[in-house]
Design an enzyme around this catalytic site. Structure first.
Site: not given
Length: 542
Positions: A427-428, A292
């Site tokens: 935000g993602l 990630d």
């Protein structure tokens, strides 16, 4: 004088108030007009202080200017001493009272009070708040600390060494934390614990929660920790030149800087840091080793704040998280040289300004993925649709949390990781919601998830939103981003191209739109299709 809606720093007498408010038995008499008591709200409302600042205002009015304002000031000094019984007093004038030229220092000395009275000469029209705090701290120390001028700095150092016993721990002072400082309370707790775990005795923390008697004892320590150079560097330099006390240069923000700080203080204290460093558990490391973490690599970050926090944040962002620093700046003009040198490490030019409009213009130009700044940049980023985290004063009430939330030390590194990464990850998540906003369960009119059976009708489903664009012109090189964003989109974007543009993450969508429109104008394309969108992407991605 430039008039602005916002200001990064107040006048220098606000810096003096920060020193007075930080200490327990120091009082400040401020020659000032009626209305200057607004400054109390900075500490009680924003800084969440339990008590109002130890400041007495003369609060003269317009009608007093025709009388004896000097006597008004002397009466205020006498009354403040009688009422509050401080161990020392600082006196000065605000920017308005400075024009009257009543000489607060001379007037106070004439009263012959039985305590130290320290005059402050803070030029309100040339200097700002952090400078005022630094000057005040320096002058208070110089006034309170006794100096034997027949002894050199080297002799003072030899004397401390000779008086040490074999069982006595190396000692230091922590200098610089103040009221209204960004997370200063928690930083002191973190760094004090760090030093004590190394076997170093912390004798004085000043000015935060220090008393006059504490400042008198400053020369007894082996060295000083300059935690916030904007406030402490001047005082540390004087203590070094006068008493031979070295002081630290590294600001322990981030894991690497904290380790370097430990090596620095251990060298000053003549200790071995190996065992202590081996025992540290860096909780953010697991993410750096995960798949990630690649989501963060080369994210473009713009950084602005006071010099110390901005330089430290850029180092953490670049070396520990893998961001790409595309902008670095400060409002601390006294440290402009240091920020410019730091900016060179990232191949960029530093932005040195106290005008938030210049900062906003730079953020809009660079279109970063993340902004790290002050509360000003928080507002700027919100307007531009960019994620933001606060790293520096000036700050608002939400940046004085009740919880433990340091910025320095190993725990501070964990806090930084959470604070900086969460805006990007959220935000993602927001981008994913936007991608699927046409689906009934994600629309703005959708019922809560536990009421999923309440599916909206066709008439309730969200309609497509038009995206701003621009028509072709004869001279594309003259097109500004302002023009590109303000022109109506009719007959320029195809419907499928608009829909495809909406799938681009919101924090880079504006840049994608501007690049596509510019590409279309330069190539004489009057209708933007999906092919145009991807051709523009390929063109600017080269």
């Amino acid at each position: 004088m430039q008039l602005t809606l916002w200001t990064y720093e107040g006048p220098p007498h606000i810096g003096a108030m920060r020193i007075a408010t930080s200490m327990t038995d120091l009082h400040y008499v401020l020659h000032s007009p009626q209305g200057d008591t607004y400054a109390d709200l900075l500490f009680t409302m924003i800084g969440r202080s339990k008590k109002r600042p130890p400041v007495t205002y003369t609060t003269f009015q317009a009608r007093d200017l025709g009388g004896d304002t000097a006597q008004l000031f002397q009466d205020s000094v006498s009354e403040a001493y009688r009422r509050f019984e401080p161990k020392a007093m600082i006196v000065g004038a605000s920017c308005t009272a400075e024009l009257i030229q009543d000489d607060p220092g001379g007037l106070a000395r004439a009263l012959s009070l039985p305590i130290p009275v320290i005059p402050l000469d803070l030029p309100s029209y040339q200097k700002k708040e952090n400078w005022g705090a630094s000057e005040t701290f320096y002058h208070v120390i110089r006034a309170l600390v006794a100096v034997d001028k027949s002894i050199s700095a080297e002799q003072y150092q030899e004397k401390r060494t000779a008086n040490k016993t074999d069982t006595q721990k190396p000692s230091c002072n922590i200098l610089g934390p103040t009221a209204l400082g960004f997370r200063n309370r928690d930083d002191v707790q973190e760094i004090k614990g760090l030093l004590e775990s190394l076997g170093i005795e912390v004798r004085v923390v000043a000015p935060l929660n220090a008393c006059v008697a504490d400042l008198v004892k400053l020369p007894q320590a082996d060295f000083n920790v300059s935690l916030y150079p904007e406030v402490s560097q001047l005082a540390c330099t004087w203590l070094s030149k006068t008493f031979g006390q070295p002081f630290t240069k590294i600001i322990p923000v981030g894991t690497k800087a904290t380790k370097a700080f430990i090596h620095e203080v251990c060298q000053l204290a003549q200790l071995d840091p190996t065992a202590m460093l081996a025992a540290q558990d860096e909780r953010a490391m697991w993410y750096a080793k995960s798949v990630d973490s690649t989501y963060l690599t080369d994210k473009r970050v713009f950084i602005f704040g006071d010099a110390s926090h901005a330089i430290a944040a850029a180092k953490v962002a670049s070396e520990e998280i893998g961001f790409k620093v595309v902008g670095l700046g400060t409002y601390s003009r006294e440290f402009a040289r240091e920020v410019r040198e730091a900016a060179k490490l990232y191949g960029i030019e530093a932005l040195i300004t106290d005008d938030y409009l210049e900062v906003e213009e730079k953020v809009a130009e660079l279109t970063p993925d993340l902004v790290l700044g002050t509360q000003m940049e928080r507002h700027i980023a919100k307007r531009l649709g960019v994620p933001c985290a606060v790293i520096s004063a000036p700050v608002h009430v939400q940046d004085f949390p009740a919880r433990y939330s340091p910025q320095m030390g190993f725990e501070g590194a964990n806090v930084l990781f959470d604070t900086w990464i969460h805006p990007l990850m959220m935000g993602l998540e927001e981008h994913l919601l936007m991608m699927f906003r046409d689906d009934f369960e994600f629309s703005a009119k959708a019922a809560p998830s536990h009421l999923g059976h309440a599916r909206p009708t066709e008439s309730e489903k969200p309609q497509e939103t038009k995206v701003a664009a621009v028509a072709p012109v004869d001279h594309p090189e003259q097109i500004s981003t302002a023009v590109l964003s303000d022109v109506e989109p009719e007959n320029t974007w195809e419907a499928d191209a608009e829909k495809e543009l909406g799938k681009i993450p919101f924090f880079v969508r504006g840049k994608a739109r501007r690049n596509t429109e510019k590409f279309a104008v330069e190539n004489g394309i009057s209708r933007i299709t999906i092919e145009t969108l991807y051709d523009a992407k390929a063109h600017y991605g080269r």
